[in-house]
Design a protein around this motif. Structure first.
Motif, PDB file in Angstrom:
ATOM      1  N   UNK B  35       0.576  -1.239  -0.099  1.00  0.00           N
ATOM      2  CA  UNK B  35       0.037  -0.014   0.081  1.00  0.00           C
ATOM      3  C   UNK B  35       1.083   1.160   0.115  1.00  0.00           C
ATOM      4  N   UNK B  48      -0.907  -6.834  -4.957  1.00  0.00           N
ATOM      5  CA  UNK B  48      -0.886  -7.645  -3.863  1.00  0.00           C
ATOM      6  C   UNK B  48      -0.512  -9.215  -4.551  1.00  0.00           C
ATOM      7  N   UNK B  56      -1.286  -9.550  -8.359  1.00  0.00           N
ATOM      8  CA  UNK B  56      -2.561  -8.885  -9.027  1.00  0.00           C
ATOM      9  C   UNK B  56      -2.714  -7.444  -8.872  1.00  0.00           C
ATOM     10  N   UNK B  99      -7.589 -12.700   1.281  1.00  0.00           N
ATOM     11  CA  UNK B  99      -7.196 -11.073   1.303  1.00  0.00           C
ATOM     12  C   UNK B  99      -8.127 -10.330   2.197  1.00  0.00           C
ATOM     13  N   UNK B 100      -9.249 -10.852   2.434  1.00  0.00           N
ATOM     14  CA  UNK B 100     -10.130  -9.956   3.154  1.00  0.00           C
ATOM     15  C   UNK B 100     -10.049  -9.992   4.894  1.00  0.00           C
ATOM     16  N   UNK B 101      -9.124 -11.067   5.267  1.00  0.00           N
ATOM     17  CA  UNK B 101      -8.993 -11.282   6.585  1.00  0.00           C
ATOM     18  C   UNK B 101      -8.025 -10.259   7.287  1.00  0.00           C
ATOM     19  N   UNK B 102      -7.710 -10.357   8.586  1.00  0.00           N
ATOM     20  CA  UNK B 102      -7.112  -9.707   9.246  1.00  0.00           C
ATOM     21  C   UNK B 102      -5.642  -9.501   8.788  1.00  0.00           C
ATOM     22  N   UNK B 103      -5.123  -8.003   8.347  1.00  0.00           N
ATOM     23  CA  UNK B 103      -3.915  -7.840   7.896  1.00  0.00           C
ATOM     24  C   UNK B 103      -2.891  -7.367   9.113  1.00  0.00           C
ATOM     25  N   UNK B 105       0.732  -5.534   9.549  1.00  0.00           N
ATOM     26  CA  UNK B 105       1.358  -4.668   8.694  1.00  0.00           C
ATOM     27  C   UNK B 105       3.068  -4.705   9.112  1.00  0.00           C
TER      28      UNK B 105
END
Lengths: 112, 114
Positions: B35, B48, B56, B99-103, B105
């Motif tokens: 990001x 990502x 992608x 990819x929509x779960x907890x990230x 950083x």
């Protein structure tokens, strides 16, 4: 455009008070997440709430989700100076390949 | 604890230079993200990767490329840095579930392009 938008953009409170931040979004979601970012650092995950949940707690944090209004709120109770940070909501769409979309954040200042 | 590290905290480069930003995660995460964060714009997804050698495009891929040769390492490449790429760059990875779960950083790399 951003999926999640936080309100207010900035919030200043005194230590011991509660802080409430809101997040609104536009399309159907699988889950909504809240993250904290201390100045100049990476984001830290706080809590994830799924679309079939209405409320979730973690320590001094309480998150609510109202899918009919497409909104969520993050409540920090008995705030401390160490809670000073920016808080972001992130939404994940319904599809399994969906990625997170982050809002622009609420900047919280907790003073002594 | 999951740990995501980034190669540099601060970086100063000149216009036209090729810039490499590296990210390493110490768990067996499948998904990794890059990001950029700019004031008033929040976090915007550049690229990502959901597996080794797979990538992608995100929302703002122009001017960037990525490389994922090993599962734990995800590199962001600025082929020819420009001043409008001055920004905070954040790498993240997900533990499981897509990819929509907890990230998780990394600490971020603040890049200044002169």
């Amino acid at each position: 455009s951003q999926q999640g938008e936080e309100d207010p953009q900035a919030l200043s409170i005194q230590e011991g008070e509660n802080a409430t931040m809101n997040c609104s979004y536009k399309t159907s979601i699988n889950n909504l997440q809240w993250y904290r970012q201390n100045s100049g650092r990476g984001l830290v995950h706080l809590i994830l709430i799924r679309s079939n949940e209405r409320e979730k707690h973690s320590g001094r944090l309480r998150v609510t989700l109202d899918t009919s209004k497409k909104s969520s709120s993050l409540l920090i109770t008995a705030s401390r100076a160490a809670d000073t940070a920016s808080y972001f909501c992130a939404t994940a769409g319904a599809g399994t390949a969906s990625k997170l979309t982050f809002g622009t954040g609420t900047r919280l200042q907790v003073t002594l | 604890d999951v740990k995501v590290t980034q190669s540099s905290r601060y970086l100063v480069k000149r216009t036209g230079e090729k810039v490499f930003l590296e990210c390493v995660q110490d768990m067996d995460h499948e998904n990794m993200f890059w990001y950029r964060q700019d004031p008033g714009l929040g976090l915007r997804l550049i690229y990502f990767s959901y597996d080794v050698k797979m990538k992608e495009k995100g929302d703002i891929p122009e001017g960037y490329s990525v490389s994922r040769e090993k599962k734990e390492r995800f590199s962001l490449i600025l082929e020819s840095a420009s001043t409008n790429q001055t920004s905070m760059y954040l790498c993240a990875s997900t533990l499981a579930g897509g990819p929509r779960e907890t990230q998780y950083f990394g600490p971020g790399t603040r890049l200044l392009v002169l």
